[in-house]
Design an enzyme around this catalytic site. Structure first.
Site, mmCIF file in Angstrom:
data_model
loop_
_atom_site.group_PDB
_atom_site.id
_atom_site.type_symbol
_atom_site.label_atom_id
_atom_site.label_comp_id
_atom_site.label_asym_id
_atom_site.label_seq_id
_atom_site.Cartn_x
_atom_site.Cartn_y
_atom_site.Cartn_z
ATOM 1 N N LYS A 67 -57.661 26.509 -39.484
ATOM 2 C CA LYS A 67 -57.163 25.181 -39.110
ATOM 3 C C LYS A 67 -56.972 25.127 -37.594
ATOM 4 C CE LYS A 67 -54.699 24.298 -43.449
ATOM 5 N NZ LYS A 67 -55.229 23.101 -44.060
ATOM 6 N N HIS A 89 -51.275 32.515 -46.350
ATOM 7 C CA HIS A 89 -51.285 31.468 -45.320
ATOM 8 C C HIS A 89 -50.048 31.497 -44.413
ATOM 9 C CE1 HIS A 89 -54.500 30.197 -47.775
ATOM 10 N NE2 HIS A 89 -53.840 29.416 -48.599
ATOM 11 N N ASP A 141 -58.829 33.399 -44.965
ATOM 12 C CA ASP A 141 -57.546 32.734 -45.164
ATOM 13 C C ASP A 141 -57.728 31.389 -44.481
ATOM 14 O OD1 ASP A 141 -54.964 31.678 -44.736
ATOM 15 O OD2 ASP A 141 -54.132 33.654 -45.136
ATOM 16 N N HIS A 142 -57.928 30.341 -45.271
ATOM 17 C CA HIS A 142 -58.390 29.108 -44.631
ATOM 18 C C HIS A 142 -57.368 28.525 -43.651
ATOM 19 C CE1 HIS A 142 -56.214 26.838 -47.763
ATOM 20 N NE2 HIS A 142 -56.311 25.803 -46.983
ATOM 21 N N ASP A 171 -49.506 32.421 -53.843
ATOM 22 C CA ASP A 171 -50.504 31.396 -53.533
ATOM 23 C C ASP A 171 -50.440 30.945 -52.068
ATOM 24 O OD1 ASP A 171 -52.552 29.582 -54.443
ATOM 25 O OD2 ASP A 171 -51.082 27.969 -54.284
ATOM 26 N N GLU A 211 -46.386 20.277 -50.452
ATOM 27 C CA GLU A 211 -47.491 19.518 -51.046
ATOM 28 C C GLU A 211 -46.904 18.501 -52.001
ATOM 29 O OE1 GLU A 211 -51.321 21.838 -51.869
ATOM 30 O OE2 GLU A 211 -49.714 23.240 -52.281
ATOM 31 N N LYS A 231 -59.641 34.256 -51.134
ATOM 32 C CA LYS A 231 -58.320 34.653 -51.621
ATOM 33 C C LYS A 231 -58.247 34.449 -53.139
ATOM 34 C CE LYS A 231 -54.935 31.906 -51.948
ATOM 35 N NZ LYS A 231 -54.269 30.675 -52.372
ATOM 36 N N LYS A 276 -44.864 22.761 -54.506
ATOM 37 C CA LYS A 276 -45.696 21.663 -54.999
ATOM 38 C C LYS A 276 -44.765 20.568 -55.515
ATOM 39 C CE LYS A 276 -49.846 24.236 -55.877
ATOM 40 N NZ LYS A 276 -50.743 23.838 -54.794
HETATM 41 C C1 BG6 Z 1 -54.736 27.130 -51.372
HETATM 42 C C2 BG6 Z 1 -53.814 27.207 -52.552
HETATM 43 O O1 BG6 Z 1 -54.983 28.394 -50.843
HETATM 44 O O2 BG6 Z 1 -54.139 26.313 -50.378
HETATM 45 C C3 BG6 Z 1 -53.510 25.837 -53.090
HETATM 46 O O3 BG6 Z 1 -54.410 28.001 -53.565
HETATM 47 C C4 BG6 Z 1 -52.987 24.947 -52.004
HETATM 48 O O4 BG6 Z 1 -52.585 25.898 -54.167
HETATM 49 C C5 BG6 Z 1 -53.894 24.982 -50.789
HETATM 50 O O5 BG6 Z 1 -52.931 23.631 -52.531
HETATM 51 C C6 BG6 Z 1 -53.274 24.246 -49.634
HETATM 52 O O6 BG6 Z 1 -54.208 24.130 -48.612
HETATM 53 P P1 BG6 Z 1 -54.145 22.933 -47.573
HETATM 54 O O7 BG6 Z 1 -55.248 23.236 -46.621
HETATM 55 O O8 BG6 Z 1 -54.347 21.677 -48.371
HETATM 56 O O9 BG6 Z 1 -52.797 22.996 -46.966
#
Ligand code: BG6
Length: 506
Positions: free
Chosen positions: A186, A244, A181-182, A239, A220, A152, A344
């Protein structure tokens, strides 16, 4: 589980942070579970001129800092599978040398043409690299399959995403393209599917007749850290929400798929994204709220405001917080509002979806106002992964007073094994050729199309405020106005699944 076929994983951007912190430690974790192919090599390419040995040393450090492996000898066997070469990825000529080295590794290890190309590079190279690979014939499959993984962000807006997609599709088929898309990797995001479709008790209630609204939070506690330069051009909506969180919406709102086949599942999630009610220009100001964190003191420690972060314009209007109210216009969800927020420098790190059920039609008991909204199902994605059901129970003693109680399940109770990381799962899937947990082109476009009016308005309309919020708080108060019904508000989740409250221990 079957091991993937023999193959080579080529990583572009191998000298970067993602490779060291996430990709290599995840691959090492797969090695520890004996899930890597019998014959396997990782070929790193990058702009940094380092030797193969230096690359291995740096990755060893990455493994020891980012995995919980105690046995020091183990990484050495794994590190022998790693190779490294300098490349100027924009120069088509460089690929000839790269291809020669790739063939050399293949011959040495006896691995045929099966190759995954992972693009962990700046987004400006997402079109260039696949095109240059194709020029060298590295997209053809006579000698084995070829797949390309794109990190991404996939595009910057609808137009650039479409351009990138078109450029990729000139040389690669859709089933060769893996858009990562990580969040989809999960465990607990995948568990949304299981919670919904492995149980008969939830599905009958999972619709407009019983659900009042749905709330998704991804908070976050960290700021933008060293990524100010990237974040300035992105902001919270691009972002986190475009990718996500809208993917999470897809899983929560989808119809049951006919099978667990990749297309069957993705056909259903894309329908959700295509059913998002288009946002009208005139309503943006009231249904999309943006904010930016201000300097503050958190637990006695002074933290910088966003505009003071490195790489950030001191007059920046980039949002570090975004909240949105929207509808999914289909039969199941007609009239049910969805609320999403992300930010954030909020009080804690937490991601969860809350299904708020409708109150009973007739009140028999002397319920406190809070019990009007007491039936909630909380699906906790991280941390303290699990599921929490909140409902009303009789307070012991005389009368029929009702109070809220919790029934919670913690994912950690299910197994002693640690939960695999998202990259572990996604890398393994790409090696196996399972794209279920990767975003399909049409879904990515639908998400951009939905958010495009907001992105444009936030860029061009100076009347739309960027609300400041002190670091360590739950974002601008204006976001509360999105949930306008009396007695209703956002849930304020805490680190522990069962706790909530604005001031609970974070
Ligand atoms: C990323 C964003 O894709 O996901 C970051 O670019 C964000 O800004 C992160 O901090 C959050 O991922 P996770 O897995 O920590 O929730």
């Amino acid at each position: 589980m079957n091991k993937p076929e023999n193959q080579i994983l080529v990583i572009f951007g191998a000298s970067g942070d993602l490779t060291k912190r996430k990709l290599i430690p995840s691959l090492f974790a797969l090695e520890m579970q004996n899930l890597l192919p019998e014959k396997f090599a990782i070929f790193g390419l990058g702009r940094t001129e380092i030797t193969c040995e230096e690359f291995r040393d740096s990755m060893k450090e990455g493994i020891s800092n980012n995995s919980d492996v105690k046995d020091n000898k183990k990484p050495n066997d794994f590190l022998n599978k790693l190779y490294y070469r300098f490349i100027d990825a924009t120069d088509a000529e460089s690929y000839k040398n790269f291809k020669m080295k790739l063939d050399e590794i293949r011959n040495e290890l006896g691995i045929k043409g099966n190759t995954v190309f992972y693009l962990s590079t700046p987004p400006s190279l997402y079109g260039v690299i696949p095109e240059n690979l194709a020029k060298c014939g590295l997209n053809t499959e006579e000698d084995g399959w070829k797949r390309v993984i794109i990190e991404k962000p996939f595009g910057y807006d609808l137009k650039t995403a479409e351009e990138l997609n078109n450029s990729l599709q000139k040389n690669w088929r859709e089933d060769q393209i893996y858009r990562i898309d990580h969040y989809l990797g999960k465990e607990t995001v995948q568990n949304v599917l299981v919670t919904r479709f492995a149980n008969g008790i939830f599905e009958p209630l999972w619709n407009r007749n019983y659900i009042h609204h749905i709330e998704i939070t991804s908070a976050e506690s960290i700021g933008v850290e060293k990524r100010g330069g990237y974040y300035e051009g992105s902001g919270a909506l691009r972002d986190m929400i475009q990718n996500h969180l809208l993917q999470v919406v897809g899983l929560i709102a989808m119809e049951p798929p006919a099978s667990m086949d990749s297309d069957a599942i993705r056909n259903e999630t894309v329908k959700v994204l295509q059913s998002l009610r288009p946002i009208k220009d005139e309503e943006i100001i009231s249904i999309a709220i943006r904010g930016q964190y201000l300097s503050s003191s958190i637990r006695g420690e002074k933290v910088k405001g966003y505009r003071e972060e490195d790489g950030v314009n001191p007059e920046s209007k980039t949002e570090t917080y975004a909240a949105l109210k929207f509808y999914v216009d289909n039969w199941r969800w007609g009239g049910v509002p969805f609320y999403i927020r992300t930010g954030k420098r909020l009080p804690t790190r937490v991601t969860e979806a809350v299904i708020h059920f409708k109150p009973t039609p007739h009140h028999l008991f002397s319920q406190k106002a809070e019990c009007d909204t007491c039936n909630q199902l909380v699906i906790r994605i991280q941390p303290d992964e699990g599921v929490l059901l909140k409902f009303g129970m009789k307070t012991p003693g005389a009368g029929f007073d009702v109070q809220n109680v919790n029934m919670d399940f913690h994912y950690s109770d299910l197994s002693h094994q640690s939960i695999p990381t998202a990259y572990e799962r996604l890398l393994l899937d790409s090696m196996i050729g399972d794209s279920t947990l990767y975003a399909r082109g049409d879904a990515v476009m639908a998400a951009w199309k939905f958010l495009n009016p907001v992105l444009n308005a936030w860029k061009n309309d100076p009347q739309i405020p960027v609300y400041g919020y002190p670091s360590g708080t739950w974002g601008p108060e204006h976001a509360d106005d999105l949930i306008e019904e009396p007695g209703m508000s956002w849930r304020y989740p805490c680190k522990n699944l069962a706790d909530d409250g604005v001031y609970c221990e974070l």
